[in-house]
Design a protein around this motif. Structure first.
Motif, PDB file in Angstrom:
ATOM      1  N   LEU A  55       0.803  -1.214   0.000  1.00 31.29           N
ATOM      2  CA  LEU A  55       0.000   0.000   0.000  1.00 31.29           C
ATOM      3  C   LEU A  55       0.836   1.265   0.000  1.00 31.29           C
ATOM      4  CD1 LEU A  55      -2.806  -1.000   2.503  1.00 31.29           C
ATOM      5  CD2 LEU A  55      -2.772  -1.198   0.020  1.00 31.29           C
ATOM      6  N   TYR A  56       2.113   1.145  -0.172  1.00 31.35           N
ATOM      7  CA  TYR A  56       2.976   2.300  -0.176  1.00 31.35           C
ATOM      8  C   TYR A  56       3.329   2.726  -1.599  1.00 31.35           C
ATOM      9  CZ  TYR A  56       3.944   1.669   4.810  1.00 31.35           C
ATOM     10  OH  TYR A  56       3.836   1.561   6.167  1.00 31.35           O
ATOM     11  N   GLY A  57       3.429   4.035  -1.785  1.00 24.63           N
ATOM     12  CA  GLY A  57       4.118   4.528  -2.961  1.00 24.63           C
ATOM     13  C   GLY A  57       5.606   4.252  -2.756  1.00 24.63           C
ATOM     14  N   MET A  58       6.300   3.940  -3.832  1.00 22.36           N
ATOM     15  CA  MET A  58       7.713   3.593  -3.726  1.00 22.36           C
ATOM     16  C   MET A  58       8.540   4.522  -4.597  1.00 22.36           C
ATOM     17  SD  MET A  58       7.780   1.002  -1.668  1.00 22.36           S
ATOM     18  CE  MET A  58       9.405   0.324  -1.946  1.00 22.36           C
ATOM     19  N   GLY A  59       9.699   4.875  -4.099  1.00 16.73           N
ATOM     20  CA  GLY A  59      10.564   5.768  -4.840  1.00 16.73           C
ATOM     21  C   GLY A  59      11.977   5.233  -4.945  1.00 16.73           C
ATOM     22  N   THR A  86       9.459   7.252  -9.182  1.00 18.06           N
ATOM     23  CA  THR A  86       8.487   6.856  -8.183  1.00 18.06           C
ATOM     24  C   THR A  86       7.335   6.127  -8.857  1.00 18.06           C
ATOM     25  OG1 THR A  86       7.083   7.630  -6.355  1.00 18.06           O
ATOM     26  CG2 THR A  86       7.223   9.044  -8.293  1.00 18.06           C
ATOM     27  N   ILE A  87       6.654   5.287  -8.089  1.00 17.42           N
ATOM     28  CA  ILE A  87       5.526   4.527  -8.607  1.00 17.42           C
ATOM     29  C   ILE A  87       4.469   4.474  -7.521  1.00 17.42           C
ATOM     30  CG2 ILE A  87       6.585   2.321  -7.928  1.00 17.42           C
ATOM     31  CD1 ILE A  87       5.294   1.134 -10.511  1.00 17.42           C
ATOM     32  N   SER A  88       3.224   4.653  -7.925  1.00 18.45           N
ATOM     33  CA  SER A  88       2.128   4.630  -6.965  1.00 18.45           C
ATOM     34  C   SER A  88       1.902   3.209  -6.442  1.00 18.45           C
ATOM     35  CB  SER A  88       0.846   5.141  -7.624  1.00 18.45           C
ATOM     36  OG  SER A  88       0.464   4.270  -8.696  1.00 18.45           O
ATOM     37  N   TRP A  89       1.110   3.105  -5.368  1.00 18.74           N
ATOM     38  CA  TRP A  89       0.960   1.782  -4.759  1.00 18.74           C
ATOM     39  C   TRP A  89       0.201   0.824  -5.656  1.00 18.74           C
ATOM     40  CZ3 TRP A  89      -3.611  -0.647  -3.303  1.00 18.74           C
ATOM     41  CH2 TRP A  89      -4.756   0.145  -3.263  1.00 18.74           C
ATOM     42  N   THR A  90      -0.602   1.326  -6.581  1.00 19.07           N
ATOM     43  CA  THR A  90      -1.264   0.428  -7.525  1.00 19.07           C
ATOM     44  C   THR A  90      -0.373   0.117  -8.720  1.00 19.07           C
ATOM     45  OG1 THR A  90      -2.229   2.241  -8.778  1.00 19.07           O
ATOM     46  CG2 THR A  90      -3.514   1.362  -6.913  1.00 19.07           C
ATOM     47  N   GLY A  91       0.636   0.931  -8.931  1.00 17.87           N
ATOM     48  CA  GLY A  91       1.476   0.777 -10.112  1.00 17.87           C
ATOM     49  C   GLY A  91       0.939   1.485 -11.341  1.00 17.87           C
ATOM     50  N   SER A  92      -0.204   2.131 -11.208  1.00 19.63           N
ATOM     51  CA  SER A  92      -0.831   2.762 -12.365  1.00 19.63           C
ATOM     52  C   SER A  92      -0.210   4.104 -12.716  1.00 19.63           C
ATOM     53  CB  SER A  92      -2.334   2.945 -12.119  1.00 19.63           C
ATOM     54  OG  SER A  92      -2.547   3.776 -10.994  1.00 19.63           O
ATOM     55  N   SER A  93       0.514   4.702 -11.772  1.00 18.23           N
ATOM     56  CA  SER A  93       1.148   5.999 -12.025  1.00 18.23           C
ATOM     57  C   SER A  93       2.636   5.903 -11.745  1.00 18.23           C
ATOM     58  CB  SER A  93       0.537   7.074 -11.129  1.00 18.23           C
ATOM     59  OG  SER A  93      -0.827   7.261 -11.423  1.00 18.23           O
ATOM     60  N   THR A  94       3.414   6.465 -12.643  1.00 16.78           N
ATOM     61  CA  THR A  94       4.858   6.529 -12.456  1.00 16.78           C
ATOM     62  C   THR A  94       5.354   7.918 -12.817  1.00 16.78           C
ATOM     63  OG1 THR A  94       5.359   5.770 -14.701  1.00 16.78           O
ATOM     64  CG2 THR A  94       5.158   4.071 -13.008  1.00 16.78           C
ATOM     65  N   ASN A  95       6.477   8.258 -12.270  1.00 21.09           N
ATOM     66  CA  ASN A  95       7.127   9.528 -12.574  1.00 21.09           C
ATOM     67  C   ASN A  95       8.628   9.269 -12.555  1.00 21.09           C
ATOM     68  OD1 ASN A  95       7.846  12.177 -12.942  1.00 21.09           O
ATOM     69  ND2 ASN A  95       7.099  12.902 -10.966  1.00 21.09           N
ATOM     70  N   VAL A  96       9.290   9.621 -13.631  1.00 28.64           N
ATOM     71  CA  VAL A  96      10.730   9.394 -13.758  1.00 28.64           C
ATOM     72  C   VAL A  96      11.412  10.723 -14.011  1.00 28.64           C
ATOM     73  CG1 VAL A  96      12.520   8.143 -15.004  1.00 28.64           C
ATOM     74  CG2 VAL A  96      10.285   7.087 -14.670  1.00 28.64           C
ATOM     75  N   ALA A  97      12.525  10.948 -13.370  1.00 24.49           N
ATOM     76  CA  ALA A  97      13.257  12.197 -13.523  1.00 24.49           C
ATOM     77  C   ALA A  97      13.593  12.441 -14.991  1.00 24.49           C
ATOM     78  CB  ALA A  97      14.532  12.161 -12.689  1.00 24.49           C
TER      79      ALA A  97
END
Length: 121
Positions: free
Chosen positions: A31-35, A50-61
């Motif tokens: 249930l955690y967002g991971m970075g 980073t990736i949201s806890w569902t994996g549906s959202s990501t953000n990369v530098a």
């Protein structure tokens, strides 16, 4: 309490690929967002992905967006950082972290021990 163990680092040549893993254990670890962050000698720790806890959202530098991807397998409580076309400037200790979905170190109260990535030219 959640604990994080990062692995997969090593010494590679420029242009090679590596996949880092971060295994989370403990209650509700999925249930955690991971970075992912990295810190080179003499520099501040910087955001990588980073990736949201569902994996549906990501953000990369932006600095690595065309080469790095982040993913997770909640069934295995594991987050991955796939790093392609590595460059010497990617050399750093890479840390995984658990918390919310964000780009700041302050978003993550839990940190792994770090894994060294060294890219030779």
């Amino acid at each position: 309490q959640v604990s994080l163990v990062g692995s997969g680092g090593g010494l590679v040549q420029a242009g090679d690929s590596l996949r880092l893993s971060c295994a989370a254990s403990g209650r509700a670890s999925s249930l955690y967002g991971m970075g992912w962050f990295r810190q080179a000698p003499g520099k501040e720790r910087e955001f990588v992905a980073t990736i949201s806890w569902t994996g549906s959202s990501t953000n990369v530098a932006n600095s690595v967006k065309d080469r790095f991807t982040v993913s997770r397998e909640n069934g295995k409580n594991t987050v991955y950082l796939q790093m392609n076309s590595l460059k010497p400037e990617d050399t750093a200790v890479y840390y995984c972290a658990a918390g919310s979905y964000g780009t700041s170190t302050s978003s993550y109260p839990l940190w792994g021990q770090g894994t060294q990535v060294t890219v030779s030219s």
